[in-house]
Design an enzyme around this catalytic site. Structure first.
Site, mmCIF file in Angstrom:
data_model
loop_
_atom_site.group_PDB
_atom_site.id
_atom_site.type_symbol
_atom_site.label_atom_id
_atom_site.label_comp_id
_atom_site.label_asym_id
_atom_site.label_seq_id
_atom_site.Cartn_x
_atom_site.Cartn_y
_atom_site.Cartn_z
ATOM 1 N N GLN A 190 0.773 -1.170 0.074
ATOM 2 C CA GLN A 190 0.080 0.042 0.001
ATOM 3 C C GLN A 190 0.741 1.180 -0.025
ATOM 4 O O GLN A 190 2.075 1.233 0.014
ATOM 5 C CB GLN A 190 -0.980 0.042 1.211
ATOM 6 C CG GLN A 190 -0.140 0.131 2.687
ATOM 7 C CD GLN A 190 -1.079 -0.449 3.562
ATOM 8 O OE1 GLN A 190 -2.073 -0.374 3.786
ATOM 9 N NE2 GLN A 190 -0.316 -0.879 4.804
ATOM 10 N N ASP A 246 1.056 0.118 13.337
ATOM 11 C CA ASP A 246 1.596 1.615 13.819
ATOM 12 C C ASP A 246 1.998 1.566 15.376
ATOM 13 O O ASP A 246 2.709 2.384 15.625
ATOM 14 C CB ASP A 246 0.557 2.791 13.603
ATOM 15 C CG ASP A 246 -0.655 2.097 14.192
ATOM 16 O OD1 ASP A 246 -0.811 1.490 15.252
ATOM 17 O OD2 ASP A 246 -1.740 2.433 13.632
ATOM 18 N N ASP A 250 -7.014 -4.924 15.453
ATOM 19 C CA ASP A 250 -6.875 -3.625 15.036
ATOM 20 C C ASP A 250 -6.879 -3.561 13.585
ATOM 21 O O ASP A 250 -5.604 -3.192 13.141
ATOM 22 C CB ASP A 250 -5.821 -2.808 15.778
ATOM 23 C CG ASP A 250 -5.698 -1.516 15.444
ATOM 24 O OD1 ASP A 250 -6.580 -0.874 14.996
ATOM 25 O OD2 ASP A 250 -4.445 -0.754 15.697
#
Length: 548
Positions: free
Chosen positions: A271, A327, A401
């Site tokens: 991505q 992240d 998540d």
């Protein structure tokens, strides 16, 4: 009159009406000329499939919902190819000139398609009409190739129609295979979408124009020859300029999409990663985009991550698994518990983890979680990893998540099969916390997640977290300045699940200090969720995904 040169027992193909039975005057032997035509078919087919895949990739990236965009691009393009085949009938009396003109147009449209779509998205906020228009126009030109090539190859050496069609389509399909493999493994990772499309157009124009201007030059009038030379030189010049300006165009367009403070822009094999915010500013000013979607906002990410993680941490939590969350922000909340022995983060894109480790603002926001020796990383698809033996009955808490199921590639990670694997990875008494998308704006999606968890044998406790200060969506919601098309949702929806009884929504006394969460707020959020329950929804499975 029967052509005596035809093979015994095979009648020659009838000559198309209006096309003279005059063999081409070639500068090479017919066998060599035929091989050159088939080689051109191979190259043009490869280029055509690259254009198609480019449109598919951009449609999914810029608009979202890859299944819908793939259906639109493929159906429009196949229909347009039929239209192009019919329109090519009017060019049969000038097949060489017609083919060269078509290849010049195809090279120009295909080569600039990525830039045009990205510009439409950046400055107009909408790229669906441009996607349909380019799919149709490119499809028309691709569809017109084979009929004209059929005439050209028959003029080199006549053969039965079935044999000629077989040869042409064999070269066409093999070329499509090469183009289909070159796009994801070479063009996209090495050159990127914009430069890759332009380079493909350059190859297309060079090969298509070169074949006609050299091999069939004696079939062209002087005026036609100069027209084709001028057209191809113009196309190549435009594509050369586009190549030179591609980086500047991308920077300007990116500013139009993300604002003027783009600090990092990286295209990984999975991505595009973009970080915005002033270089020396507070981590609260950071915004983190994945494929154009706002994934993290420093202003309010703590509301999301506190609500996702801490309700699941009531009870045993020595071993914790975080699915997604590269992240490091969910891991940051987990690592605040001193009695956590280990945290395993399963993240598909190692580029996200690398950025979370090395970017000063993002690593400050995640509390430098990756420096904690208790944290380990697995770079693998979460579904595949859960199917392996390493995940079985190991974890007290699993935190999912993941981007919500409104993004098609994430749908399998919200399926009954996936939740069955997650349940198998829990220890007795373990809990699973799932981000399920915004509750107020997409209630059917949210309650489908709840129904799917229950179908996997889990008991559920639905709740949400409100008070968003930004467009941080963790899903398909776009808040891109002037390009925003819908208002951002006002909440995040979550589901807490367990195998042994309905889990209690609470915050323990030994929970680290929280800024936005309490047992009372969780109770209120659970009551609010029940008020808008959508009953009777079937679960989502791999063969029958039910998210939209």
């Amino acid at each position: 009159m029967i052509d005596r040169s035809a093979p015994r027992g095979v009648l020659p193909a009838p000559e198309p009406r209006g096309v003279a039975r005059v063999p081409a005057a070639l500068p090479v032997r017919p066998r060599t000329g035929r091989l050159l035509v088939l080689a051109t078919v191979f190259v043009c087919a490869a280029c055509g499939l690259v254009y198609e895949l480019e449109l598919l990739a951009l449609g999914s990236y810029l608009i979202g919902d890859s299944v819908t965009q793939a259906s639109v691009v493929l159906s429009v393009m196949v229909f347009a190819m039929g239209v192009g085949s019919l329109l090519a009938k009017s060019l049969r009396d000038r097949p060489a000139f017609g083919f060269a003109a078509i290849e010049a147009g195809l090279a120009l449209l295909g080569g600039l398609s990525a830039m045009a779509l990205y510009a439409s998205f950046a400055w107009l906020g909408e790229s669906q009409p441009a996607l349909v228009a380019f799919s149709f126009a490119i499809g028309v030109l691709i569809g017109a190739e084979i009929p004209l090539l059929m005439v050209l190859i028959q003029r080199i050496r006549r053969q039965d129609a079935g044999g000629a069609v077989a040869d042409l389509f064999a070269a066409d399909y093999v070329g499509a295979l090469v183009g289909g493999l070159a796009f994801p493994f070479l063009l996209l990772p090495v050159l990127g979408q914009l430069t890759g499309a332009v380079l493909t157009g350059t190859v297309n124009a060079t090969v298509g124009g070169g074949l006609v201007l050299w091999l069939f030059r004696r079939d062209l009038s002087r005026r036609a020859r100069w027209l084709l030379i001028g057209a191809n030189v113009t196309v190549l010049a435009v594509l050369a300029c586009a190549t030179v300006l591609a980086d500047d165009f991308e920077r300007v367009a990116r500013r139009a999409v993300y604002g003027g403070e783009v600090r990092v822009a990286v295209q990984t094999g999975v991505q595009e990663l973009v970080l915005t915010g002033p270089p020396t500013g507070s981590p609260r000013s950071l915004e983190f985009f994945l494929d154009g979607r706002l994934r993290v906002s420093g202003y309010d990410e703590y509301r999301y991550h506190e609500a996702l993680v801490h309700p699941a941490m009531t009870g045993a939590h020595a071993r914790v698994l975080v699915l997604g969350g590269g992240d490091g922000l969910a891991a940051r909340e987990v690592l605040r518990y001193r009695d956590v022995a280990s945290v395993t983060v399963v993240e598909l894109d190692p580029g996200v983890v690398r950025l979370a480790r090395t970017d000063p603002m993002l690593s400050a926001l995640n509390g430098r979680a990756y420096e904690d020796p208790r944290l380990g990383v697995v770079s693998q698809d979460a579904f595949r990893w859960l199917r392996g033996p390493a995940a079985r009955a190991r974890f007290d808490v699993i935190v999912s998540d993941l981007p919500d199921p409104g993004i098609t590639p994430s749908t399998k990670l919200y399926s009954q099969e996936f939740y069955g694997l997650a349940a198998r990875a829990l220890r007795p008494g373990g809990r699973l916390a799932v981000h399920a998308g915004p509750l107020a704006t997409r209630p059917r999606t949210y309650w489908t997640v709840d129904a799917t968890l229950r179908a996997a044998g889990l008991s559920t406790a639905p709740y949400s977290a409100g008070g968003r200060l930004s467009g941080f969506a963790a899903g398909p919601d776009r808040v891109l300045g002037a390009a925003a098309t819908v208002p951002p949702p006002q909440d995040w929806g979550f589901v807490l699940a367990a195998r042994e009884g309905v889990p209690r929504l609470r915050v323990d006394r030994d929970t680290p200090a929280l800024r936005s969460l309490s047992t009372r707020s969780l109770a209120d959020a659970a009551r609010d969720a029940e008020r808008i329950r959508v009953p009777g929804l079937p679960p989502s499975t791999l063969p029958h995904p039910r998210y939209s």
